[in-house]
Write a protein that holds these residues in place. Structure first.
Motif, PDB file in Angstrom:
ATOM      1  N   GLY A 186       0.827  -1.199   0.000  1.00  0.00           N
ATOM      2  CA  GLY A 186       0.000   0.000   0.000  1.00  0.00           C
ATOM      3  C   GLY A 186       0.858   1.244   0.000  1.00  0.00           C
ATOM      4  N   GLY A 187       0.228   2.377  -0.232  1.00  0.00           N
ATOM      5  CA  GLY A 187       0.971   3.625  -0.217  1.00  0.00           C
ATOM      6  C   GLY A 187       0.071   4.800  -0.510  1.00  0.00           C
ATOM      7  N   HIS A 188       0.592   5.993  -0.208  1.00  0.00           N
ATOM      8  CA  HIS A 188      -0.186   7.223  -0.319  1.00  0.00           C
ATOM      9  C   HIS A 188       0.443   8.139  -1.358  1.00  0.00           C
ATOM     10  CE1 HIS A 188      -3.181  10.023   1.252  1.00  0.00           C
ATOM     11  NE2 HIS A 188      -2.261  10.980   1.245  1.00  0.00           N
ATOM     12  N   SER A 189      -0.402   8.820  -2.143  1.00  0.00           N
ATOM     13  CA  SER A 189       0.047   9.780  -3.152  1.00  0.00           C
ATOM     14  C   SER A 189       0.887   9.057  -4.209  1.00  0.00           C
ATOM     15  CB  SER A 189       0.811  10.928  -2.484  1.00  0.00           C
ATOM     16  OG  SER A 189       0.991  12.002  -3.382  1.00  0.00           O
ATOM     17  N   MET A 190       2.160   9.430  -4.405  1.00  0.00           N
ATOM     18  CA  MET A 190       2.986   8.676  -5.347  1.00  0.00           C
ATOM     19  C   MET A 190       3.095   7.216  -4.913  1.00  0.00           C
ATOM     20  SD  MET A 190       6.905   9.331  -6.659  1.00  0.00           S
ATOM     21  CE  MET A 190       7.668   8.754  -5.139  1.00  0.00           C
ATOM     22  N   GLY A 191       3.005   6.974  -3.611  1.00  0.00           N
ATOM     23  CA  GLY A 191       2.973   5.598  -3.122  1.00  0.00           C
ATOM     24  C   GLY A 191       1.718   4.863  -3.547  1.00  0.00           C
ATOM     25  N   GLY A 192       0.620   5.619  -3.753  1.00  0.00           N
ATOM     26  CA  GLY A 192      -0.584   5.008  -4.302  1.00  0.00           C
ATOM     27  C   GLY A 192      -0.363   4.572  -5.739  1.00  0.00           C
ATOM     28  N   TYR A 193       0.322   5.438  -6.517  1.00  0.00           N
ATOM     29  CA  TYR A 193       0.708   5.055  -7.882  1.00  0.00           C
ATOM     30  C   TYR A 193       1.543   3.780  -7.852  1.00  0.00           C
ATOM     31  CZ  TYR A 193       4.078   4.853 -11.707  1.00  0.00           C
ATOM     32  OH  TYR A 193       4.902   4.406 -12.711  1.00  0.00           O
ATOM     33  N   GLY A 194       2.549   3.744  -6.968  1.00  0.00           N
ATOM     34  CA  GLY A 194       3.403   2.563  -6.877  1.00  0.00           C
ATOM     35  C   GLY A 194       2.636   1.319  -6.490  1.00  0.00           C
ATOM     36  N   SER A 195       1.646   1.473  -5.612  1.00  0.00           N
ATOM     37  CA  SER A 195       0.846   0.318  -5.195  1.00  0.00           C
ATOM     38  C   SER A 195       0.029  -0.233  -6.353  1.00  0.00           C
ATOM     39  CB  SER A 195      -0.087   0.715  -4.046  1.00  0.00           C
ATOM     40  OG  SER A 195       0.640   1.236  -2.961  1.00  0.00           O
ATOM     41  N   TRP A 196      -0.543   0.655  -7.155  1.00  0.00           N
ATOM     42  CA  TRP A 196      -1.278   0.220  -8.344  1.00  0.00           C
ATOM     43  C   TRP A 196      -0.354  -0.539  -9.305  1.00  0.00           C
ATOM     44  CZ3 TRP A 196      -6.121   0.014 -10.395  1.00  0.00           C
ATOM     45  CH2 TRP A 196      -7.141   0.789  -9.836  1.00  0.00           C
ATOM     46  N   VAL A 197       0.784   0.069  -9.650  1.00  0.00           N
ATOM     47  CA  VAL A 197       1.592  -0.453 -10.754  1.00  0.00           C
ATOM     48  C   VAL A 197       2.457  -1.638 -10.324  1.00  0.00           C
ATOM     49  CG1 VAL A 197       3.286   0.128 -12.521  1.00  0.00           C
ATOM     50  CG2 VAL A 197       1.548   1.804 -11.865  1.00  0.00           C
ATOM     51  N   ILE A 198       3.193  -1.498  -9.218  1.00  0.00           N
ATOM     52  CA  ILE A 198       3.972  -2.645  -8.735  1.00  0.00           C
ATOM     53  C   ILE A 198       3.028  -3.775  -8.339  1.00  0.00           C
ATOM     54  CG2 ILE A 198       5.544  -3.457  -6.938  1.00  0.00           C
ATOM     55  CD1 ILE A 198       6.837  -0.717  -6.914  1.00  0.00           C
ATOM     56  N   GLY A 199       1.900  -3.408  -7.731  1.00  0.00           N
ATOM     57  CA  GLY A 199       0.922  -4.427  -7.362  1.00  0.00           C
ATOM     58  C   GLY A 199       0.388  -5.182  -8.560  1.00  0.00           C
ATOM     59  N   ALA A 200       0.208  -4.495  -9.687  1.00  0.00           N
ATOM     60  CA  ALA A 200      -0.270  -5.160 -10.903  1.00  0.00           C
ATOM     61  C   ALA A 200       0.825  -5.997 -11.546  1.00  0.00           C
ATOM     62  CB  ALA A 200      -0.788  -4.119 -11.890  1.00  0.00           C
ATOM     63  N   ASP A 201       2.048  -5.472 -11.582  1.00  0.00           N
ATOM     64  CA  ASP A 201       3.160  -6.242 -12.150  1.00  0.00           C
ATOM     65  C   ASP A 201       3.344  -7.563 -11.414  1.00  0.00           C
ATOM     66  OD1 ASP A 201       3.756  -4.298 -14.015  1.00  0.00           O
ATOM     67  OD2 ASP A 201       5.399  -3.413 -12.850  1.00  0.00           O
ATOM     68  N   HIS A 202       3.116  -7.542 -10.099  1.00  0.00           N
ATOM     69  CA  HIS A 202       3.397  -8.707  -9.253  1.00  0.00           C
ATOM     70  C   HIS A 202       2.146  -9.107  -8.474  1.00  0.00           C
ATOM     71  CE1 HIS A 202       7.600  -7.798 -10.190  1.00  0.00           C
ATOM     72  NE2 HIS A 202       7.284  -6.552  -9.927  1.00  0.00           N
ATOM     73  N   ALA A 203       1.019  -9.103  -9.157  1.00  0.00           N
ATOM     74  CA  ALA A 203      -0.242  -9.438  -8.487  1.00  0.00           C
ATOM     75  C   ALA A 203      -0.216 -10.835  -7.884  1.00  0.00           C
ATOM     76  CB  ALA A 203      -1.404  -9.312  -9.473  1.00  0.00           C
ATOM     77  N   ASP A 204       0.630 -11.701  -8.427  1.00  0.00           N
ATOM     78  CA  ASP A 204       0.747 -13.062  -7.895  1.00  0.00           C
ATOM     79  C   ASP A 204       1.512 -13.121  -6.582  1.00  0.00           C
ATOM     80  OD1 ASP A 204       3.040 -12.257  -9.324  1.00  0.00           O
ATOM     81  OD2 ASP A 204       3.639 -14.323  -9.732  1.00  0.00           O
ATOM     82  N   ARG A 205       2.026 -11.986  -6.106  1.00  0.00           N
ATOM     83  CA  ARG A 205       2.813 -11.967  -4.873  1.00  0.00           C
ATOM     84  C   ARG A 205       2.042 -11.423  -3.669  1.00  0.00           C
ATOM     85  NH1 ARG A 205       8.301 -12.002  -5.261  1.00  0.00           N
ATOM     86  NH2 ARG A 205       8.055 -12.575  -3.072  1.00  0.00           N
ATOM     87  N   PHE A 206       0.910 -10.757  -3.899  1.00  0.00           N
ATOM     88  CA  PHE A 206       0.292  -9.996  -2.817  1.00  0.00           C
ATOM     89  C   PHE A 206      -1.081 -10.539  -2.416  1.00  0.00           C
ATOM     90  CE2 PHE A 206       3.111  -6.898  -4.959  1.00  0.00           C
ATOM     91  CZ  PHE A 206       3.972  -6.666  -3.894  1.00  0.00           C
ATOM     92  N   ALA A 207      -1.349 -10.441  -1.105  1.00  0.00           N
ATOM     93  CA  ALA A 207      -2.663 -10.809  -0.583  1.00  0.00           C
ATOM     94  C   ALA A 207      -3.701  -9.754  -0.926  1.00  0.00           C
ATOM     95  CB  ALA A 207      -2.584 -10.996   0.932  1.00  0.00           C
ATOM     96  N   ALA A 208      -3.295  -8.472  -0.908  1.00  0.00           N
ATOM     97  CA  ALA A 208      -4.199  -7.373  -1.232  1.00  0.00           C
ATOM     98  C   ALA A 208      -3.379  -6.102  -1.413  1.00  0.00           C
ATOM     99  CB  ALA A 208      -5.245  -7.169  -0.137  1.00  0.00           C
ATOM    100  N   LEU A 209      -3.995  -5.121  -2.081  1.00  0.00           N
ATOM    101  CA  LEU A 209      -3.354  -3.835  -2.360  1.00  0.00           C
ATOM    102  C   LEU A 209      -4.178  -2.710  -1.746  1.00  0.00           C
ATOM    103  CD1 LEU A 209      -2.614  -4.447  -6.157  1.00  0.00           C
ATOM    104  CD2 LEU A 209      -1.117  -4.947  -4.209  1.00  0.00           C
ATOM    105  N   LEU A 210      -3.469  -1.608  -1.364  1.00  0.00           N
ATOM    106  CA  LEU A 210      -4.136  -0.534  -0.633  1.00  0.00           C
ATOM    107  C   LEU A 210      -3.606   0.840  -1.060  1.00  0.00           C
ATOM    108  CD1 LEU A 210      -6.223  -0.115   1.684  1.00  0.00           C
ATOM    109  CD2 LEU A 210      -4.295  -0.154   3.273  1.00  0.00           C
ATOM    110  N   PRO A 211      -3.870   1.275  -2.296  1.00  0.00           N
ATOM    111  CA  PRO A 211      -3.449   2.623  -2.700  1.00  0.00           C
ATOM    112  C   PRO A 211      -4.406   3.693  -2.186  1.00  0.00           C
ATOM    113  CG  PRO A 211      -4.431   1.463  -4.555  1.00  0.00           C
ATOM    114  CD  PRO A 211      -4.441   0.507  -3.401  1.00  0.00           C
ATOM    115  N   SER A 212      -3.850   4.826  -1.778  1.00  0.00           N
ATOM    116  CA  SER A 212      -4.685   5.954  -1.367  1.00  0.00           C
ATOM    117  C   SER A 212      -4.125   7.233  -1.971  1.00  0.00           C
ATOM    118  CB  SER A 212      -4.745   6.067   0.166  1.00  0.00           C
ATOM    119  OG  SER A 212      -3.456   6.245   0.727  1.00  0.00           O
ATOM    120  N   ALA A 213      -5.023   8.087  -2.463  1.00  0.00           N
ATOM    121  CA  ALA A 213      -4.654   9.387  -3.041  1.00  0.00           C
ATOM    122  C   ALA A 213      -3.578   9.257  -4.110  1.00  0.00           C
ATOM    123  CB  ALA A 213      -4.194  10.351  -1.940  1.00  0.00           C
ATOM    124  N   GLY A 214      -3.619   8.175  -4.859  1.00  0.00           N
ATOM    125  CA  GLY A 214      -2.671   7.952  -5.943  1.00  0.00           C
ATOM    126  C   GLY A 214      -3.269   6.980  -6.934  1.00  0.00           C
ATOM    127  N   ALA A 215      -2.833   7.068  -8.191  1.00  0.00           N
ATOM    128  CA  ALA A 215      -3.460   6.287  -9.252  1.00  0.00           C
ATOM    129  C   ALA A 215      -2.419   5.895 -10.292  1.00  0.00           C
ATOM    130  CB  ALA A 215      -4.564   7.109  -9.920  1.00  0.00           C
TER     131      ALA A 215
END
Length: 423
Positions: A186-215
């Protein structure tokens, strides 16, 4: 122990001769495979050469499997560990690779990777630690808070940061003996962007994703009134639980991008199903801050999830060429995003159906295990409607080694079936 130069010579000799390496040669080759950098395309290429030299090795019997279990147990003890105390650390040369450890460090029940906000010339990992640490401690979770290697607008996916973050996750799992099915991002602002993109690249690694104020990144066509979200993100999230928080009055990161991503997700859901555990949490009065209740309220949205490691339906748009395994799909040689792979398993019928849209798929393989199919029954694999395999799956040693090297049972497979697709 074999030197690096001797191992390289051994690989070349065995690949050219197709001879079966003896037990000492096998251990030397596996040792070399374990040393490659699996977060780079070059490392994968080196690893493929080693696996080619192991292809002639028969699958081990029970006695030899016990010997290999002992081999991998000894190897695990040699792996680099993270510090076991909370605090600030640097991981790379020149003071780069700054990160914090916080939360529960003794027998944590889960790992949360918190990505900070920022942008060009700004961003500090301590802000993410302050945001989440107390709520993680209350849950008995470990928190690791990396700092981008270069402070750019897309810092989480620039300059090797994404690769480094994934290596930190691997070492955190090893050091603190964390269940790989309980890793959250998870992450906030630019960290929200990172959560979306890294989370999608490695969706097979994570239980869940939590982006806030970032896209995710997007392109806006104002004349047409359209917003196009970057490729390689939304489709990959079909099987990954996710909660996205956005305030419509955010003066720094407005709602357009997240709203567009949600629309894309609804379209993807209509095409492929899935996305059952996606929540878009939109409010109108929190600016660039967290929701009422802060990190505690955010973490409550995802804490009950565990990773689904072997879903029967996959959609994959590869975005980075060093990400070669996505659940039970393997793309040897890597692929930059050019299209979409849709793959389904029907365990009852014993079929695997893989279809490719706008991509050729050279080097694409299916990985199988008992979690997906009956390994003692007949399995039929189709690629773009053409039968490419029919028979009882046979485990092979090289694929088994590839899986064991990951130190993640949820991503370990013993059967590899090439789809035999040309350029």
């Amino acid at each position: 122990m074999f030197s690096g130069s001797l191992c390289v010579a051994l690989v070349s000799a065995l690949v050219s001769s197709q001879e079966v390496p003896d037990s000492k040669e096998q251990e030397a080759l596996v040792t070399q495979y374990l040393a490659v950098d699996n977060h780079s395309r070059e490392g994968h290429a080196q690893g493929l050469k080693v696996l080619e030299s192991l292809a002639a090795v028969p699958f081990p019997g029970k006695r030899d499997l016990k010997r290999w279990d002992s081999f991998f147990a000894k190897y695990k003890k040699t792996l680099p560990q993270l510090p076991e105390k909370a605090g600030e650390y640097t991981d790379l040369d020149g003071g780069r690779g700054r990160y914090f450890l916080a939360g529960q460090l003794r027998r944590p029940s889960a790992l949360f990777v918190g990505l900070h906000g920022g942008g060009v010339d700004s961003g500090d990992a301590s802000s993410s630690r302050r945001m989440y640490a107390d709520a993680l401690t209350a849950r008995g979770w470990l928190g690791i808070f990396p700092e981008v290697l270069e402070k750019t607008e897309c810092g989480w996916t620039d300059s090797g940061t994404e690769e480094w973050v994934m290596s930190l996750i691997d070492r955190a799992i090893d050091t603190f003996e964390i269940d790989p099915d309980r890793v959250f991002l998870g992450g906030h602002s630019m960290g929200g962007y990172g959560s979306w993109v890294i989370g999608a690249d490695h969706a097979d690694r994570f239980a869940a994703l939590l982006p806030s104020a970032g896209a995710p990144s997007f392109l806006e066509n104002r004349s047409r009134g359209t917003i196009n979200v970057q490729k390689g993100v939304v489709p990959n999230l079909r099987n990954t639980p996710m909660c996205v928080f956005q305030s419509t009055d955010d003066p720094k990161v407005g709602p357009k991008a997240n709203q567009a991503a949600v629309r894309d997700l609804e379209v993807a859901k209509g095409r492929w199903g899935g996305f059952e555990h996606f929540e878009y949490w939109e409010v109108s009065d929190r600016g660039h801050g967290l929701p009422e209740g802060g990190a505690e309220a955010l973490l409550a949205k995802i804490e009950g999830y565990s990773r689904e490691s072997s879903p029967s339906y996959l959609v994959w748009q590869p975005r980075v060429d060093w990400k070669q395994q996505f659940y039970w799909l393997l793309w040897e040689g890597g692929s930059e995003v050019k299209g979409t792979v849709i793959a389904k398993v029907d365990r009852v019928r014993g079929t695997v159906d893989v279809r490719l849209e706008r991509t050729q798929g050279k080097g694409l393989c299916v990985l199988l295990s008992e979690e997906l199919v009956d390994m003692e029954g007949e399995v039929t694999v189709f690629a773009n409607g053409v039968k490419v395999f029919e028979g009882v799956p046979q485990p092979d040693f090289a694929t088994w080694v590839r899986g064991r090297a990951l130190r993640d049972p949820g991503r370990a497979y013993s059967v590899r079936i090439p789809l035999q697709l040309a350029d």
